[in-house]
Design a protein around this motif. Structure first.
Motif, PDB file in Angstrom:
ATOM      1  N   LEU A   1       1.876   2.293  -9.259  1.00  0.00           N
ATOM      2  CA  LEU A   1       0.870   1.373  -8.737  1.00  0.00           C
ATOM      3  C   LEU A   1      -0.560   1.902  -8.869  1.00  0.00           C
ATOM      4  O   LEU A   1      -1.503   1.267  -8.418  1.00  0.00           O
ATOM      5  CB  LEU A   1       1.159   1.059  -7.265  1.00  0.00           C
ATOM      6  CG  LEU A   1       2.520   0.432  -6.987  1.00  0.00           C
ATOM      7  CD1 LEU A   1       2.715   0.231  -5.493  1.00  0.00           C
ATOM      8  CD2 LEU A   1       2.655  -0.903  -7.707  1.00  0.00           C
TER       9      LEU A   1
ATOM     10  N   LYS B   1       0.853  -1.195   0.000  1.00  0.00           N
ATOM     11  CA  LYS B   1       0.000   0.000   0.000  1.00  0.00           C
ATOM     12  C   LYS B   1       0.883   1.238   0.000  1.00  0.00           C
ATOM     13  O   LYS B   1       0.948   1.972   0.992  1.00  0.00           O
ATOM     14  CB  LYS B   1      -0.858  -0.063   1.280  1.00  0.00           C
ATOM     15  CG  LYS B   1      -2.100   0.776   1.292  1.00  0.00           C
ATOM     16  CD  LYS B   1      -2.895   0.430   2.540  1.00  0.00           C
ATOM     17  CE  LYS B   1      -3.873   1.490   2.933  1.00  0.00           C
ATOM     18  NZ  LYS B   1      -4.523   1.112   4.200  1.00  0.00           N
ATOM     19  N   GLN B   2       1.581   1.428  -1.090  1.00  0.00           N
ATOM     20  CA  GLN B   2       2.526   2.530  -1.175  1.00  0.00           C
ATOM     21  C   GLN B   2       2.047   3.572  -2.184  1.00  0.00           C
ATOM     22  O   GLN B   2       1.588   3.224  -3.257  1.00  0.00           O
ATOM     23  CB  GLN B   2       3.887   2.036  -1.658  1.00  0.00           C
ATOM     24  CG  GLN B   2       4.455   0.851  -0.940  1.00  0.00           C
ATOM     25  CD  GLN B   2       5.713   0.373  -1.636  1.00  0.00           C
ATOM     26  OE1 GLN B   2       6.753   1.027  -1.596  1.00  0.00           O
ATOM     27  NE2 GLN B   2       5.625  -0.765  -2.303  1.00  0.00           N
ATOM     28  N   ALA B   3       2.207   4.816  -1.847  1.00  0.00           N
ATOM     29  CA  ALA B   3       1.782   5.901  -2.730  1.00  0.00           C
ATOM     30  C   ALA B   3       2.802   6.103  -3.842  1.00  0.00           C
ATOM     31  O   ALA B   3       3.645   6.986  -3.802  1.00  0.00           O
ATOM     32  CB  ALA B   3       1.594   7.186  -1.923  1.00  0.00           C
ATOM     33  N   LYS B   4       2.726   5.250  -4.853  1.00  0.00           N
ATOM     34  CA  LYS B   4       3.638   5.336  -5.995  1.00  0.00           C
ATOM     35  C   LYS B   4       2.830   5.436  -7.285  1.00  0.00           C
ATOM     36  O   LYS B   4       1.849   4.697  -7.470  1.00  0.00           O
ATOM     37  CB  LYS B   4       4.505   4.074  -6.071  1.00  0.00           C
ATOM     38  CG  LYS B   4       5.560   3.969  -4.991  1.00  0.00           C
ATOM     39  CD  LYS B   4       6.445   2.755  -5.280  1.00  0.00           C
ATOM     40  CE  LYS B   4       7.575   2.657  -4.259  1.00  0.00           C
ATOM     41  NZ  LYS B   4       8.345   1.399  -4.434  1.00  0.00           N
TER      42      LYS B   4
END
Lengths: 346, 346, 346, 346
Positions: free
Chosen positions: B192, B186-189
């Motif tokens: 994704l 759940k990474q703010a990239k």
């Protein structure tokens, strides 16, 4: 332990019943019928169920076998339950019909919207409409429960606090609903192919969906005696996803109240209706695989139009989960038994 | 009832632990930590859990609170468990680390692939690699279990019967794996985003994924003593879907056996490995939300190349479900406790 | 302007031809046939084409009408072109067959894999296999072009530089390919429903896909005369998305070369093959709606196994776009005419 | 050939401009700016554009370079165009702003909804709102065009025939709209991850979306002079798909007319508005990648509530395509130039 039979268990509501009943502590599924798959093991059709129903085989729907059940679920297209129900009930078996066969009390209305003669009009009057939030008491003793449709569940639960309290103009009702594709069932139709449905969104049946008369009958039941007949403009849409229904409801307010408090109080004791905190809007994934209906209510720009957002999993609270909730009520089990697992996220 | 703490519970493996533990009859989650979300109720971050953890709040990770637990799960990025583990174990608490911190026995290899100094090399030797199908006996008494990665689980279980029986050339191993996007966390990239990942498929890290040394170490453990070192070409891909890993494995056969019988016998007593009948190929949805690994094995055109197809849910058998399976083993519970619900379909 | 007819234009390759030809400056589509939809306007079936083909109606496939075309595309299931081709060619019309009917030179092999008698074996020898990167010269003068399948295009273009230069062991070939669901065509099958295909990934036909003999024949054509017969292990998969094919290819290197330079030089003059810079891996969306094949090549961990990643849009370079590329070559148009628009992103 | 510059070309509207302009016969993109990506080739960020813009590099936004363009597109977040517009216009360059900076004529309203001071109020009055179906004549000579938002385009075109003819109660307007995720832009936010957005549907900003004042201003412009102020309840939703907007509009009819004929006549000469035949409902995929808006109108159950379904591609007719349509009008090109390709299907 009660003995449960499932008629027509090859579709999505059938496999959802099997999934949920596999871990229900009071139920043994003793019978599952399918003309097309008779003789095949349930786990051959549904590999997800390997290890759970390795000894359960689809059989022809024969009456003596159904008669040995305590409860029979109908997970069939409309028309089938009508043809078999008299025999089932006569054998003293209780029945929960997930199809539309016994939902509408007015036979003529049913026949008009479903385009065929009703096969068992004499049993319609005794069928109880299985929306526990409204009809819990009658469900307890019912022999025949007509489980609500998916759109009707999401829409009725959203309008219920407003109509029951005479807060909205019943002729101003609008429902803009959207369903995942599993709602259309497991039918071999080009329209339902992933290459047709994926990455797209559309209305369908905007001129008149079969759930409309069911919803309006249900809304009528909620109203105070002198209220005007409800008139709903119902526009369903198809979503490029599998599970979930979202209904966005609109109505003209005729009285000014604290909507948030109203909804919270109204549903305070309902195990499967969750009013979200002010400012939080529901997403369909928040109920995926669970029997919960989550609701939010607001009045944008304070202009007199109330908006309710309502989400359910169409196969769970919208069909099989609600069926099991009804079963729990009918057999005196805890109403949440077998339905307690949280939604799947992400 | 054991008291369970979760360090770093805001990601996907955290919420999956919470989902599964919510209905585990022997577990009470007494603590969940998150520096970023400290003070916030778990259900505020995860509305799916409303009604289940209404009194559980994220807290700062403090040692005395962790020390009051019977078991602590680390659902953290690599590096975190290394920093806290000594203190946790010293308090007599048992730990299951879902991260990569204690999976690789060779500290140098770990440091090369993860690009940083190992924060707790002295505990690596006592960590048990938590793949129960191989290390069940050591897991029982372990204080520290290093739970395998998702790709490594799917690949090791597929090659295990072949390598343990010396049936394939260990230098010919190929794994073409594909993962749903939840595997990336759940990474703010930007990479994704749904607008970037949807409706597309690609390889990534084809030149060298961090799971490679973990897998090769695991494959080595399966081999007979005189076998040559395994060499795996591992190409991972990203799928436009949320949950599930599919590994397609290839190797050169060095002996001719009945592969179907071999696999069925090998895994006959494993509760979470399901060898599909001959001719049936697994799909990732057949294990969605469940702790099962389903396998198929075949030799196309009888040309000496064996193909294994292996599916798991990356968040369940590939992470949190396997963590709970390990917990069940460590605490003497039935190994399937809390993990018995069938996969969600459709 | 040439007059183009399309036989069987109701499927996905048919509508892709129509989409691309709508803006081709040298083509007028004068005829489109469909037994099922005869009499219906093309835009009624395909609202995307409103404004482009408002006067084009599906008609019965009659020979005199086909005879008035300069070129006929067959966008039909296998078997249809075989039945009609003799008459079409006899009328002096040129033909591009997008189906499998004339791709395989060995009639027995075709009959074995397609499970039926070949309907027109006498024309097979004169059919030119329409992969322009290999057979451009013969295509120029061909009367009958057999357009390659989607998997075969993606796989052949990936192996071509390696096999043509004798750099890999031809018995070590592996292709792990994955296709969007449009590759399965517009068929009313339960397996292809969105509720069945969405959010899942699986292998299929791993024991033997019909494209295998076509691919191996094509690989044979690339090899140097003394090379050993190619043996390919081909495992196709189905992706939860609509358009795009990704092939991940593996082979044992038998010589050490600069793979990046080799691929870049090899395809330097090809308008529709794009070798990505070192370190960049292709994603299927990078070719969505376009006729490009993008490739990457690498040797992970320098262990002697080469990996090629190859992407195409299965309906464009994998079918209709390549058909138009062949048409351009056959009629002396610029090879990229009508195919120059960039891929759609995101 | 005109020289076109793009300010802020790294987002989705930027790459959509590049895609469409790549095949526009009268345009050369001579400049593209991005502070973050300055120095990088456009094709490195967008591999889909390889072969089209191989010599175009992102540069810092410098005024002399912008001054050498005939036209500058702003494909930037709000706030940027305000800061640069004065200089651009002073250099005699024409500008099309795809952001919200110059759409709202009432500076106070803009500042309230966007939560910041307007950076260039003196130019707002001269900006022409770039909805060609309404303001075509003013666009021709405009130096500054404020291109409409995506929701506003879909909603205004749907209500236009009804409001312009005084057929509905302007205080009864409801828009239930749904957008693909590309509408949220290419921002690194957890909420926009595929694992968060996939397989789910939700409302957002139901209490007040920034597009509301823009829409209401546009609706006002359509009305007859004496009509009451329009009041719109606008509820946007997010769809688990990439491209496309669907607006379902509701209003109370105040006069009885043939709605189908009205819409067909009203838009008979509009190249980019397509009124579907009676009974056909639009799907978002029918306009994917194209500049068309498709509409359907109906009155369910003849109860006095009109329903309009309106679809556009949010990045094309909802942003960059409409920008190019405006450019064509401003520079005297055919209005459909570069925008004629059919939608992508499937």
């Amino acid at each position: 332990m009660i003995k449960v039979g499932i008629v027509g268990g090859t579709g999505y509501t059938g496999v959802e019943l099997l999934r949920l009943l596999a871990v229900h502590p009071k139920v043994e599924v003793t019978l599952i019928t399918s003309r097309a798959e008779a003789g095949k093991c349930v786990t051959e059709l549904f590999p997800t169920l390997r290890g759970h129903y390795d000894d359960l085989y689809f059989s022809e729907p024969e009456s003596h076998a159904l008669g040995a059940c305590d409860l029979v679920f109908f997970a069939t297209p409309h028309g089938v339950a009508q043809a078999m129900m008299k025999e089932v009930l006569a054998a003293g078996v209780r029945a929960i019909d997930l199809s539309a066969d016994f939902r509408i009390r007015d036979i003529e209305v049913w026949e008009k919207w479903y385009g065929q003669q009703h096969g068992c009009p004499e049993l319609v009057a005794q069928a109880v409409y299985g929306l526990p939030e409204i009809h819990r008491e009658q469900i307890k003793d019912a022999q025949l429960v007509a489980c609500p449709g998916c759109y009707p569940t999401s829409i009725q639960l959203g309008f219920y606090p407003l109509l029951a309290n005479d807060l909205i103009d019943p002729r101003s009702l609008i429902a803009s609903s959207a369903s995942g594709v599993s709602g259309a069932g497991k039918q071999a139709k080009v329209d339902l192919l992933m290459a047709e449905m994926g990455e797209s969104f559309k209305t369908y049946a905007a001129g008149g969906h079969r759930h409309l008369p069911e919803i309006e009958q249900g809304l009528r039941d909620m109203q105070t005696p002198d209220a005007a007949e409800p008139e709903l403009t119902f526009v369903p849409h198809l979503l490029p996803m599998i599970r979930g229904i979202h209904s966005t409801l609109f109505a003209r307010l005729i009285e000014n109240v604290d909507l948030q408090a109203l909804f919270e109080d109204f549903y305070a004791n309902e195990p499967f209706v969750d009013v979200l905190p002010q400012g939080v809007l529901p997403e369909t994934r928040s109920v995926k695989s669970s029997n919960i209906c989550r609701l939010a209510v607001l009045e944008p720009q304070s202009r007199g139009t109330v908006v309710v957002a309502s989400v359910i999993d169409n196969l769970t609270k919208g069909a099989s989960g609600q069926g099991i909730q009804n079963m729990n009520i009918m057999f005196g089990f805890d109403e949440t038994m077998g339905l307690a697992a949280p939604a799947l996220l992400p």
